[in-house]
Scaffold this active site. Structure first.
Site, short mmCIF file in Angstrom:
data_model
loop_
_atom_site.label_atom_id
_atom_site.label_comp_id
_atom_site.label_asym_id
_atom_site.label_seq_id
_atom_site.Cartn_x
_atom_site.Cartn_y
_atom_site.Cartn_z
N ASN A 138 0.83 -1.20 0.00
CA ASN A 138 0.00 0.00 0.00
C ASN A 138 0.86 1.25 0.00
O ASN A 138 1.93 1.28 0.61
CB ASN A 138 -0.88 0.09 1.26
N ASP B 28 0.73 4.77 1.73
CA ASP B 28 0.05 5.43 2.84
C ASP B 28 0.05 6.93 2.64
O ASP B 28 1.12 7.55 2.49
CB ASP B 28 0.74 5.10 4.16
N GLU C 126 -4.74 -9.14 4.04
CA GLU C 126 -5.09 -7.99 3.22
C GLU C 126 -5.11 -8.33 1.73
O GLU C 126 -5.17 -7.44 0.88
CB GLU C 126 -4.11 -6.84 3.48
N THR D 54 0.21 -10.83 20.45
CA THR D 54 0.84 -9.56 20.76
C THR D 54 -0.14 -8.71 21.55
O THR D 54 -1.33 -8.69 21.26
CB THR D 54 1.30 -8.83 19.50
N GLY E 269 3.16 -6.59 26.15
CA GLY E 269 4.08 -7.64 25.72
C GLY E 269 3.42 -8.72 24.90
O GLY E 269 2.68 -8.44 23.96
N ASP F 163 6.39 6.72 18.41
CA ASP F 163 5.39 6.39 17.41
C ASP F 163 5.22 4.87 17.40
O ASP F 163 6.15 4.14 17.07
CB ASP F 163 5.84 6.89 16.04
N ASP G 237 3.77 -5.09 13.02
CA ASP G 237 4.40 -5.63 11.81
C ASP G 237 5.87 -5.92 12.06
O ASP G 237 6.42 -6.90 11.54
CB ASP G 237 4.24 -4.64 10.64
N ARG H 285 11.17 5.54 17.44
CA ARG H 285 11.41 6.44 16.32
C ARG H 285 10.12 6.60 15.51
O ARG H 285 9.22 5.78 15.60
CB ARG H 285 12.53 5.89 15.42
N GLY I 142 7.57 6.76 12.27
CA GLY I 142 7.33 6.04 11.02
C GLY I 142 7.30 4.54 11.22
O GLY I 142 7.97 4.00 12.09
#
EC number: 2.7.1.15
Length: 295
Positions: free
Chosen positions: A11, A13, A139, A212, A217, A239, A245, A276, A278
């Site tokens: 995809n 984004d 997906e 997850t 945890g 972030d 993923d 970090r 993104g």
């Protein structure tokens, strides 16, 4: 290091921030538009590749600017793109993301992702045979996922499914999966009237489930057949996008260490990723993971 075939989504984004979400019929001014590479398949492939795995991507793109961007991004991360399908009559998939007050609204246009067929998977049988681990999400079309699981199972491959977005699979298909990696919301759909809590579902599931749990945890059944909770590492969160993923890609990357070893490495990688900004930008390299003083 493991050879991983990721069969999944690609995809573009498109993200912006607003002070508040608009009402129906209302127009608001947003912040700058950020365009980046995403899709669960794409993100998980990049996570594994950055950690040193040999990764091949099987997905579909349109013949457009977004497709060019996504294709080049895969190559920049040393991911094999020989089996990325280019659809001339379909646009590349996009995710339209609007953020406000730590919440978001997301609209996904599936585009070329929705064109992957069981026949495409059959054509990739020799590719499946060449890889150690087949990593899937939900997906892409369900019939293509099912065909990939069936072929990989017949070839005795390790099959890892991140069931997101959650869509039910027939039990005879689910039983062929090696590991399920849902989050705390997705796991509920894997239960039934008898087993309907995450703990009960994990303890009574075949295949094994590694759940997850965000900042809490991971929850799983260990080698002693006991429910085990491994807490997340305490880090300053910048972030959290892409943390799940990152976990999936890292888990597959480090499965040669055994399940519990892979879980611990995946927890470390996902912890680093949230420090970090993104999704893919936050994903650590193997060198960064090994040299981090956070663990």
């Amino acid at each position: 290091m493991n050879h991983i075939l990721v069969i999944g989504s690609l995809n573009a984004d498109l993200e912006t921030d607003v002070d508040r979400f608009p009402q129906p019929g209302e127009t608001l001014l947003g912040g700058p538009l950020h365009v980046s590479c995403g899709g669960k398949g794409n993100n998980q492939a990049v996570a594994a590749a950055k950690l040193g795995a040999k990764v091949t991507m099987l997905g579909a793109l349109g013949q457009d600017n977004f497709g060019d961007m996504l294709f080049k991004n895969l190559q920049a991360h040393h991911i094999n793109t020989d089996h990325v399908l280019i659809r001339k009559n379909k646009p590349s998939a996009t995710a339209l993301i609007t953020r406000s007050q730590n919440e978001n609204h997301i609209i996904v246009t599936d585009g070329a992702n929705n064109t992957i067929t069981p026949q495409d998977i059959i054509h990739a049988t020799s590719l499946i045979e060449k890889n150690d681990i087949i990593l899937l999400q939900q997906e892409i079309p369900l019939d293509a996922q099912i065909k990939a699981i069936e072929i990989a199972h017949n070839l005795n491959k390790i099959i890892v499914l991140n069931p997101a977005p959650m869509r039910p699979l027939p039990k005879e298909v689910t039983d062929k999966i090696s590991y399920l990696l849902p989050n705390e919301h997705e796991i509920i759909a894997l239960g039934n009237d008898k087993f309907n809590t995450p703990e009960d579902i994990i303890m009574n599931s075949s295949p094994p489930i590694i759940m997850t749990w965000g900042s809490k945890g991971v929850l799983f059944k260990n080698k002693n057949q006991q429910l085990e909770h491994l807490p997340a590492y305490s880090v300053k969160v910048v972030d959290s996008t892409g943390a799940g993923d990152t976990f999936c890609g890292a888990f597959c990357c480090f499965l040669h260490l055994g399940v519990e070893g892979a879980i611990k490495k995946a927890l470390q990688a996902s912890a680093l990723s949230v420090t970090r900004s993104g999704a893919q930008g936050g994903m650590p390299t193997l060198q960064e993971l090994e040299s981090s003083d956070l663990f």
